[in-house]
Design an enzyme around this catalytic site. Structure first.
Site, PDB file in Angstrom:
ATOM      1  N   ASP A   8       5.611   8.086   0.788  1.00  0.00           N
ATOM      2  CA  ASP A   8       5.558   6.629   0.902  1.00  0.00           C
ATOM      3  C   ASP A   8       6.066   6.003  -0.390  1.00  0.00           C
ATOM      4  OD1 ASP A   8       5.016   4.061   1.738  1.00  0.00           O
ATOM      5  OD2 ASP A   8       2.852   4.195   1.419  1.00  0.00           O
ATOM      6  N   HIS A  42       4.499   6.487   4.975  1.00  0.00           N
ATOM      7  CA  HIS A  42       3.534   5.394   5.057  1.00  0.00           C
ATOM      8  C   HIS A  42       2.605   5.537   6.264  1.00  0.00           C
ATOM      9  CE1 HIS A  42       2.226   1.431   3.779  1.00  0.00           C
ATOM     10  NE2 HIS A  42       2.412   0.935   4.989  1.00  0.00           N
ATOM     11  N   SER A  60      -1.851   0.285   5.288  1.00  0.00           N
ATOM     12  CA  SER A  60      -1.015  -0.723   4.665  1.00  0.00           C
ATOM     13  C   SER A  60      -1.796  -2.008   4.359  1.00  0.00           C
ATOM     14  CB  SER A  60       0.207  -0.987   5.560  1.00  0.00           C
ATOM     15  OG  SER A  60       1.216  -1.678   4.862  1.00  0.00           O
TER      16      SER A  60
END
Length: 439
Positions: free
Chosen positions: A358, A418, A153
């Site tokens: 994601d 994610h 991320s």
């Protein structure tokens, strides 16, 4: 850290979580580095069983403000989970692991002055150079060990800038380290490419209708206009508004896994408080607070801090996370595609890996920023056919796709959102082994 302390740590955590200790406890070490005045960064090292024969991997969490020493360690790739059960897919099977709570104020890292929070990735990188210089100077066994930076991320955005700074420091002789490459997992490299791809991606997955697609695209275009004009704080606010619209038209889709509902809805600030403060708070609750669940919070502030014995009494794990997030608000929407380009031109190994499910950093957006690279070999990379990845020679199910051209690789991880190591731990571990040349 002596063996008795390590065993005590394991036994206390085990008792606190009601689980039995199984297997040999890994050798560990941890501590603080004062990276600037009033800025103290915490690190935690797990030694692999034969640590001189395997690489060292540093893990950087996202947020910004999410704790690698907490979430990455106990929720994703460390040797134990939050119930202190052995993790069968721990990356400690393939490498020693270094978790760092960064930027300063994240997790057990802390500041003693409001002005000490990092406000951009440049400061984050400068702080990490201080930490890495201190680490490799004191842990001389690791100076020649292959060193990789893995990230997730917003951690990927930080990892790219940190990797370039580390390469330059090694070239200048200020840090002694055998840096081998960086892996960018579901990473916020080009925020606007992610935001612009949300609508088409959700529409293709039957999560938006035509009216919803038009509204989301209109909001995304406003974000793009703010980015183009250099109004990055305004772009952050508009990004938050776009997320609101996505949730409204998708019945609260989970940005971290589109097959589920957003679990953070009850924690968010009320929508009537629509102001700049509201929109930053909304993003914090969506993208950082989710890394501080009750069980993890109790674990880190209970048995973990008691055994670490170096955490100041007035420092609560995760208590400064919102300050970290808010301080970086002007940096959120700035791209670092040019930094990835510089890494590739410097012949540094770069891997991009992304989860199929994601949304916040969807694969469509990742592929779009990759197209913007000016690396002279990008066309050869793009012209390659990808290769299916199976978990064993006899396995027929496709776990992922991947392709590599010289020092650039891309992994498409199927059935993952994610947090790939949480969703597909076996595949993530296999990918790690491939990247560090163990398979």
């Amino acid at each position: 850290m002596d063996l008795l302390s390590v065993l005590s740590f394991v036994l206390l955590l085990s008792a606190a979580q009601g689980a039995a200790v199984r297997g040999k406890a890994p050798q560990q070490d941890w501590g603080y580095v004062d990276v600037r005045s009033n800025a103290h960064m915490f690190w935690w090292l797990y030694y692999a069983e034969h640590y001189t024969q395997v690489p060292l991997v540093m893990w950087l969490q996202g947020g910004p403000g999410a704790s690698g020493c907490g979430f990455g360690n106990f929720e994703e790739i460390g040797p134990y989970d939050t119930l202190f059960h052995d993790r069968n897919t721990t990356w400690l099977k393939a490498a020693s692991l270094l978790f760092v709570d960064n930027p300063v104020g994240t997790g057990f890292s802390y500041t003693t002055d409001e002005g000490a929070y990092a406000r951009n990735v440049s400061t984050v990188s400068d702080d990490m150079m201080v930490l890495l210089k201190t680490f490799f100077s004191s842990k001389t066994d690791f100076q020649t060990t292959p060193f990789y930076i893995f990230s997730e991320s917003y951690g990927g955005k930080m990892a790219a800038v940190i990797s370039l700074a580390l390469h330059e420091a090694i070239q200048a002789g200020t840090i002694k380290c055998n840096f081998k490459g960086v892996a960018l997992g579901d990473s916020w490299i080009s925020p606007i490419d992610s935001v612009l791809s949300w609508g088409p991606y959700l529409y293709s997955m039957s999560l938006l209708d035509e009216q919803g697609l038009a509204k989301v695209q209109e909001a995304a275009a406003a974000v793009q206009d703010a980015v183009k004009s250099g109004e990055f704080e305004r772009a952050t606010e508009l990004w938050s508004k776009t997320e609101d619209l996505v949730e409204e038209f998708t019945d609260d889709v989970n940005f971290y896994n589109i097959l589920t509902k957003n679990p953070m809805m009850l924690a968010k600030p009320e929508k009537r408080q629509q102001s700049s403060i509201y929109y930053i708070s909304r993003l914090f609750y969506s993208h950082t607070l989710r890394h501080q669940g009750d069980l993890l919070f109790e674990l880190m502030n209970g048995p973990v801090r008691k055994l670490l014995r170096v955490i100041p009494d007035d420092v609560i794990w995760g208590s400064q996370a919102k300050n970290v997030f808010s301080a970086m608000a002007g940096d959120f929407m700035k791209p670092v595609v040019d930094v990835v380009d510089k890494l590739l031109h410097a012949n540094i190994n770069v891997t991009v890996y992304n989860g199929q499910l994601d949304l916040i950093v969807d694969t469509v957006g990742q592929k779009n920023w990759v197209k913007k690279l000016s690396w002279q070999k990008i066309d050869q990379f793009r012209n390659l056919m990808w290769t299916p990845l199976h978990m064993c020679p006899q396995c027929t199910e496709t776990a992922a796709f991947h392709k590599t051209y010289e020092n650039f690789a891309f992994f498409w991880i199927l059935k993952a959102g994610h947090m790939i190591p949480s969703d597909q731990g076996d595949v993530a571990l296999k990918m790690l082994r491939m990247i560090i040349n163990q398979e």
